[in-house]
Write a protein that holds these residues in place. Structure first.
Motif, mmCIF file in Angstrom:
data_model
loop_
_atom_site.group_PDB
_atom_site.id
_atom_site.type_symbol
_atom_site.label_atom_id
_atom_site.label_comp_id
_atom_site.label_asym_id
_atom_site.label_seq_id
_atom_site.Cartn_x
_atom_site.Cartn_y
_atom_site.Cartn_z
ATOM 1 N N GLU A 44 29.529 46.498 46.562
ATOM 2 C CA GLU A 44 28.104 46.405 46.841
ATOM 3 C C GLU A 44 27.434 45.465 45.825
ATOM 4 O OE1 GLU A 44 27.957 48.862 50.086
ATOM 5 O OE2 GLU A 44 26.087 48.329 49.091
ATOM 6 N N ARG A 45 26.321 44.896 46.250
ATOM 7 C CA ARG A 45 25.522 44.092 45.318
ATOM 8 C C ARG A 45 24.912 45.023 44.285
ATOM 9 N NH1 ARG A 45 21.682 39.511 47.791
ATOM 10 N NH2 ARG A 45 23.661 39.245 48.900
ATOM 11 N N ALA A 46 25.087 44.697 43.000
ATOM 12 C CA ALA A 46 24.705 45.598 41.922
ATOM 13 C C ALA A 46 23.692 44.963 40.977
ATOM 14 C CB ALA A 46 25.953 46.007 41.134
ATOM 15 N N PHE A 47 22.829 45.800 40.464
ATOM 16 C CA PHE A 47 21.820 45.367 39.492
ATOM 17 C C PHE A 47 22.487 44.902 38.202
ATOM 18 C CE2 PHE A 47 18.040 45.305 37.042
ATOM 19 C CZ PHE A 47 18.295 45.961 35.849
ATOM 20 N N VAL A 48 21.982 43.805 37.637
ATOM 21 C CA VAL A 48 22.471 43.300 36.350
ATOM 22 C C VAL A 48 21.368 43.377 35.291
ATOM 23 C CG1 VAL A 48 23.342 41.279 35.110
ATOM 24 C CG2 VAL A 48 24.155 41.764 37.443
ATOM 25 N N ALA A 49 20.212 42.772 35.596
ATOM 26 C CA ALA A 49 19.143 42.717 34.600
ATOM 27 C C ALA A 49 17.821 42.417 35.287
ATOM 28 C CB ALA A 49 19.437 41.652 33.549
ATOM 29 N N THR A 50 16.734 42.807 34.617
ATOM 30 C CA THR A 50 15.412 42.495 35.120
ATOM 31 C C THR A 50 14.488 42.180 33.948
ATOM 32 O OG1 THR A 50 13.599 43.257 36.537
ATOM 33 C CG2 THR A 50 14.614 44.889 35.119
ATOM 34 N N VAL A 51 13.459 41.407 34.222
ATOM 35 C CA VAL A 51 12.469 41.058 33.208
ATOM 36 C C VAL A 51 11.083 41.169 33.829
ATOM 37 C CG1 VAL A 51 12.630 38.578 33.712
ATOM 38 C CG2 VAL A 51 11.811 39.335 31.468
ATOM 39 N N THR A 52 10.137 41.692 33.045
ATOM 40 C CA THR A 52 8.778 41.874 33.543
ATOM 41 C C THR A 52 8.058 40.538 33.694
ATOM 42 O OG1 THR A 52 8.085 42.257 31.268
ATOM 43 C CG2 THR A 52 8.540 44.201 32.606
ATOM 44 N N ARG A 53 6.860 40.594 34.267
ATOM 45 C CA ARG A 53 6.130 39.372 34.610
ATOM 46 C C ARG A 53 5.868 38.473 33.412
ATOM 47 N NH1 ARG A 53 1.606 42.196 38.549
ATOM 48 N NH2 ARG A 53 3.069 42.841 40.183
ATOM 49 N N ASP A 62 24.279 49.056 32.200
ATOM 50 C CA ASP A 62 25.079 49.440 31.036
ATOM 51 C C ASP A 62 26.277 48.506 30.837
ATOM 52 O OD1 ASP A 62 24.656 53.048 31.455
ATOM 53 O OD2 ASP A 62 23.391 51.532 30.498
ATOM 54 N N SER A 63 26.828 48.016 31.923
ATOM 55 C CA SER A 63 28.036 47.196 31.845
ATOM 56 C C SER A 63 27.808 45.844 31.171
ATOM 57 C CB SER A 63 28.607 46.982 33.245
ATOM 58 O OG SER A 63 27.647 46.340 34.071
ATOM 59 N N VAL A 64 26.560 45.415 31.056
ATOM 60 C CA VAL A 64 26.289 44.090 30.465
ATOM 61 C C VAL A 64 25.449 44.164 29.191
ATOM 62 C CG1 VAL A 64 26.422 43.068 32.766
ATOM 63 C CG2 VAL A 64 24.173 43.563 31.765
ATOM 64 N N LYS A 65 25.000 45.353 28.815
ATOM 65 C CA LYS A 65 24.171 45.491 27.623
ATOM 66 C C LYS A 65 24.891 44.956 26.400
ATOM 67 C CE LYS A 65 21.211 49.400 28.801
ATOM 68 N NZ LYS A 65 20.957 50.841 28.610
#
Length: 123
Positions: A44-53, A62-65
């Motif tokens: 499945e497509r999985a979340f990696v990272a996000t940044v606010t506006r 957790d896997s990329v922290k």
């Protein structure tokens, strides 16, 4: 309607680094939360990272922290993903996404998607 175009993918050896870029057009870039997702073959497509506006807050899987860093340059309408200490398990197609929400970490919370860029990490 926001158009997102990723670049910077490629083949790298384990332990190496890559920086992905995502250029946005057609919208007001600083009104969107931006995120990176990835999809490995058969998964499945999985979340990696996000940044606010404003770029002031980031959130990571957790896997990329500690290895990946997301950032944005609102003057250039671009979001980045710096990937260090890459592992074969990081091999995937990486997608950039934009959300009109205040916070977004789930796939369904994103409104616009890029076409993806392939990252392959060899052992």
């Amino acid at each position: 309607q926001v158009r997102l175009v990723e670049s910077g993918g490629g083949l790298v050896q384990a332990g190496g680094s890559l920086r992905l870029s995502c250029a946005a057009s057609g919208g007001t870039f600083n009104s969107y939360v931006m995120g990176w997702f990835r999809q490995a073959p058969g998964k499945e497509r999985a979340f990696v990272a996000t940044v606010t506006r404003t770029g002031g807050r980031q959130n990571y899987a957790d896997s990329v922290k500690g290895r990946f860093t997301i950032s944005r340059d609102n003057a250039k309408n671009t979001v980045y993903l710096q990937m260090n200490s890459l592992k074969p398990d990081d091999t995937a197609v990486y997608y950039c996404a934009a959300s009109e929400r205040l916070i977004a970490t789930m796939r369904g919370e994103y409104d616009y998607w890029g076409q993806g860029t392939q990252v392959t990490v060899s052992s």
